[in-house]
Design an enzyme around this catalytic site. Structure first.
Site, PDB file in Angstrom:
ATOM      1  CB  CYS A  46      -4.949 -23.130  45.809  1.00 33.17           C
ATOM      2  SG  CYS A  46      -6.655 -23.660  45.657  1.00 33.17           S
ATOM      3  CB  ALA A  51       0.698 -21.697  41.086  1.00 28.54           C
ATOM      4  N   PRO A  52       2.311 -19.665  43.194  1.00 25.45           N
ATOM      5  CG  PRO A  52       3.712 -17.801  43.454  1.00 25.45           C
ATOM      6  CD  PRO A  52       2.298 -18.264  43.666  1.00 25.45           C
ATOM      7  N   GLY A  53       3.882 -21.401  44.678  1.00 22.69           N
ATOM      8  CA  GLY A  53       4.606 -22.381  45.500  1.00 22.69           C
ATOM      9  C   GLY A  53       5.238 -21.812  46.762  1.00 22.69           C
ATOM     10  N   GLY A  54       4.937 -20.587  47.095  1.00 23.68           N
ATOM     11  CA  GLY A  54       5.544 -19.973  48.286  1.00 23.68           C
ATOM     12  C   GLY A  54       5.267 -20.777  49.549  1.00 23.68           C
ATOM     13  CE  LYS A  55       0.152 -18.511  51.894  1.00 24.36           C
ATOM     14  NZ  LYS A  55       0.075 -17.976  50.495  1.00 24.36           N
ATOM     15  CG  ASP A 104      -2.411 -23.273  40.705  1.00 17.90           C
ATOM     16  OD1 ASP A 104      -2.333 -22.722  41.804  1.00 17.90           O
ATOM     17  OD2 ASP A 104      -3.010 -22.749  39.727  1.00 17.90           O
ATOM     18  CG  ASP A 141      -2.815 -19.671  50.122  1.00 19.46           C
ATOM     19  OD1 ASP A 141      -3.371 -18.896  50.921  1.00 19.46           O
ATOM     20  OD2 ASP A 141      -1.891 -19.325  49.362  1.00 19.46           O
ATOM     21  CB  CYS A 163      -3.906 -12.522  51.032  1.00 14.49           C
ATOM     22  SG  CYS A 163      -4.211 -12.626  49.271  1.00 14.49           S
TER      23      CYS A 163
HETATM   24  C1  LIG Z   1      -3.687 -17.469  46.502  1.00 14.59           C
HETATM   25  S1  LIG Z   1      -3.074 -18.273  45.132  1.00 14.59           S
HETATM   26  C2  LIG Z   1      -2.048 -19.500  45.863  1.00 14.59           C
HETATM   27  C3  LIG Z   1      -0.717 -18.998  46.348  1.00 14.59           C
HETATM   28  C4  LIG Z   1       0.197 -20.125  46.805  1.00 14.59           C
HETATM   29  N1  LIG Z   1      -0.448 -20.959  47.799  1.00 14.59           N
HETATM   30  C5  LIG Z   1       1.494 -19.598  47.345  1.00 14.59           C
HETATM   31  O1  LIG Z   1       1.648 -19.453  48.551  1.00 14.59           O
HETATM   32  O2  LIG Z   1       2.399 -19.325  46.551  1.00 14.59           O
HETATM   33  C6  LIG Z   1      -4.415 -19.230  44.609  1.00 14.59           C
HETATM   34  C7  LIG Z   1      -4.085 -20.223  43.523  1.00 14.59           C
HETATM   35  O3  LIG Z   1      -5.234 -21.043  43.347  1.00 14.59           O
HETATM   36  C8  LIG Z   1      -5.259 -21.467  42.013  1.00 14.59           C
HETATM   37  N2  LIG Z   1      -6.609 -21.988  41.754  1.00 14.59           N
HETATM   38  C9  LIG Z   1      -7.744 -21.302  41.519  1.00 14.59           C
HETATM   39  N3  LIG Z   1      -8.780 -22.145  41.348  1.00 14.59           N
HETATM   40  C10 LIG Z   1      -8.286 -23.393  41.498  1.00 14.59           C
HETATM   41  C11 LIG Z   1      -8.861 -24.690  41.422  1.00 14.59           C
HETATM   42  N4  LIG Z   1     -10.165 -24.854  41.177  1.00 14.59           N
HETATM   43  N5  LIG Z   1      -8.061 -25.764  41.607  1.00 14.59           N
HETATM   44  C12 LIG Z   1      -6.733 -25.602  41.851  1.00 14.59           C
HETATM   45  N6  LIG Z   1      -6.131 -24.403  41.923  1.00 14.59           N
HETATM   46  C13 LIG Z   1      -6.906 -23.308  41.752  1.00 14.59           C
HETATM   47  C14 LIG Z   1      -4.877 -20.235  41.253  1.00 14.59           C
HETATM   48  O4  LIG Z   1      -4.401 -20.569  39.966  1.00 14.59           O
HETATM   49  C15 LIG Z   1      -3.808 -19.634  42.148  1.00 14.59           C
HETATM   50  O5  LIG Z   1      -2.535 -20.030  41.718  1.00 14.59           O
END
Ligand SMILES: C[S@@+](CC[C@H](N)C(=O)[O-])C[C@H]1O[C@@H](n2cnc3c(N)ncnc32)[C@H](O)[C@@H]1O
Length: 435
Positions: A253, A255-259, A276, A320, A373
């Site tokens: 998961c 986006a936006p790629g921080g981790k 994502d 995440d 979070c």
């Molecule tokens: C908490 S954010 C991730 C933040 C990211 N890890 C970062 O540090 O920048 C959760 C992400 O999960 C994605 N997401 C939600 N359901 C998903 C799925 N079934 N498969 C893949 N990605 C998913 C969302 O689009 C969102 O971008």
């Protein structure tokens, strides 16, 4: 360019938000901010009203003789803005009342002038009584919706008051120094030479806290990929997931790629697949990778949909997951208005599906780091308990972070004034296949 008054813009934004037609992030865009002579004031009004909405709205209901009609939500928002300025910003009373009365005209609601004058002058006069009334109403006093307050109290009976207080603070701006380009000391020096004051974070090795938030467009070293904006809690994932050169890593998961970027800065030879399921969020991952000089494969995919095995198996998985974001309310105070208990239930189901879909993609002997979070146990330790009961090859690996609270499984950070966001991590290992 002709500017629009901040109060008018704030009323439009807050009206849309209260009608569930957007969030602060989607409504308070760079373009909207540019319409205000003082973008900082517009931001302050919108964030402040959201942060204190349960209390401001409680005051308003006491001050109004009868509720406003649904079509006058803009007038309601103007009153909330006025109350925020009077009671939290210490704007001089006469200036605040006069400007709010004037704004009624600009909203095309001149009939509301008398009402606005009466409500705001009433608030001035009755400040002590209002405050005493709010003290007896938990939701108003702690400025949280009742359902969330109840849940936090149930999950964290000893800590919930501090949590609520932490959620009502302003978040600091923290940076992750790209260790491939500079040391934290060098970056601190670069910022200082540009008159930007910063201090080292105590938990994450490459973190810096800025004394004042600033736009990344003018942040020294940002365009060159020397720093990224990231809370210290998120930076810790790179220290908690055991990394070594060349491992295959799935950021499921991403986006936006921080981790994704934090992992690659810690170990640039990782073979990272960043997935994502929201195509519109993928370009941000690639932009971050490019700015920081990092390499990963970026794909749009949902691992809960059949066919995930096409990606093969991974030595490490970072999961995440999407969550209630109750640990980052201080950054997104509109969560208090927009989030519902029913949404949290949906998120819990979604997280469960994600963790169960990710587990088979992990190599035996591999590690999966689950993070959110969120502050809610249903999204955190209870999800891990569920996986452990369903997957006999899963082992919980205890983690250590100074200041974190140990849960049945995993660690919880609470939002701390001048410190980290609220965040949860749990590390799992898949049993290696016996020789
Ligand atoms: C908490 S954010 C991730 C933040 C990211 N890890 C970062 O540090 O920048 C959760 C992400 O999960 C994605 N997401 C939600 N359901 C998903 C799925 N079934 N498969 C893949 N990605 C998913 C969302 O689009 C969102 O971008």
């Amino acid at each position: 360019m002709s500017f629009q008054p901040e109060r008018v813009l704030a009323c439009h934004i807050l009206t849309s938000l209260l009608q569930h037609r957007g969030s602060l992030a989607s409504l308070l865009t760079t373009e909207t901010l540019a319409k205000a002579q003082s973008p900082a004031l517009l931001q302050e009004l919108c964030f402040g009203v959201c942060r204190w909405h349960p209390r401001l709205n409680f005051y308003l209901q006491h001050l109004l003789e009868k509720p406003l009609r649904a079509k006058d939500m803009d007038v309601q928002c103007l009153l909330l803005v006025g109350l925020y300025q009077l009671l939290f910003m210490r704007t001089p009373d006469h200036a605040c009342v006069n400007e709010c009365v004037g704004t009624a005209e600009a909203l095309g609601k001149p009939w509301a002038k008398g009402l606005i004058n009466a409500v705001l002058r009433g608030a001035q006069r009755q400040q002590d009584e209002l405050s005493a009334l709010a003290e007896r109403d938990y939701s108003a006093w702690y400025a949280h919706p009742q359902w969330l307050l109840d849940q936090l109290k149930k999950d964290w009976p000893a800590q919930y008051r501090d949590i609520l207080d932490g959620n009502n603070q302003r978040a600091p701006m923290s940076l992750r120094v790209n260790q491939l380009k500079a040391t934290r000391a060098e970056c601190h020096g670069l910022l200082a030479s540009n008159a930007v004051a910063s201090t080292a974070g105590e938990l994450a090795q490459h973190s810096l806290y800025l004394a004042q938030p600033m736009d990344t467009a003018v942040l020294p070293g940002f365009a060159e990929g020397m720093v990224s904006v990231q809370d210290e809690s998120s930076q810790l994932v790179a220290a908690l997931l055991p990394l070594s050169p060349g491992l295959r890593v799935l950021d499921a998961c991403a986006a936006p790629g921080g981790k994704t970027c934090a992992l690659l800065e810690a170990e640039p030879s990782l073979q990272v697949l960043a997935l994502d399921n929201e195509a519109r969020r993928l370009p941000r991952i690639q932009q971050n990778l490019d700015r920081l000089g990092l390499l990963a494969t970026v794909r749009c995919a949902d691992i809960t949909v059949a066919g995930a095995e096409q990606f093969g198996r991974f030595d490490r998985i970072l999961l995440d997951v999407p969550c209630s974001a109750t640990g980052v309310i201080r950054r997104h105070p509109d969560i208090k208005i927009l989030r519902t208990a029913a949404e949290v239930e949906n998120l819990v189901s979604k997280q469960r599906a994600l963790i169960h879909a990710a587990w088979p993609l992990l190599e035996p002997g591999g590690y999966l780091l689950y993070s959110t979070c969120s502050l809610l146990k249903a999204e955190n330790t209870e999800q891990i308990a569920h996986l452990l009961s369903a997957c006999p090859d899963a082992r919980h690996i205890p983690l250590t972070i100074a200041v974190a609270t140990t849960c049945d499984y995993g660690l919880q950070l609470f939002p701390k004034a001048g410190g980290t966001d609220g965040f949860y991590y749990a590390l799992l290992r898949k049993q290696p296949i016996a020789e």
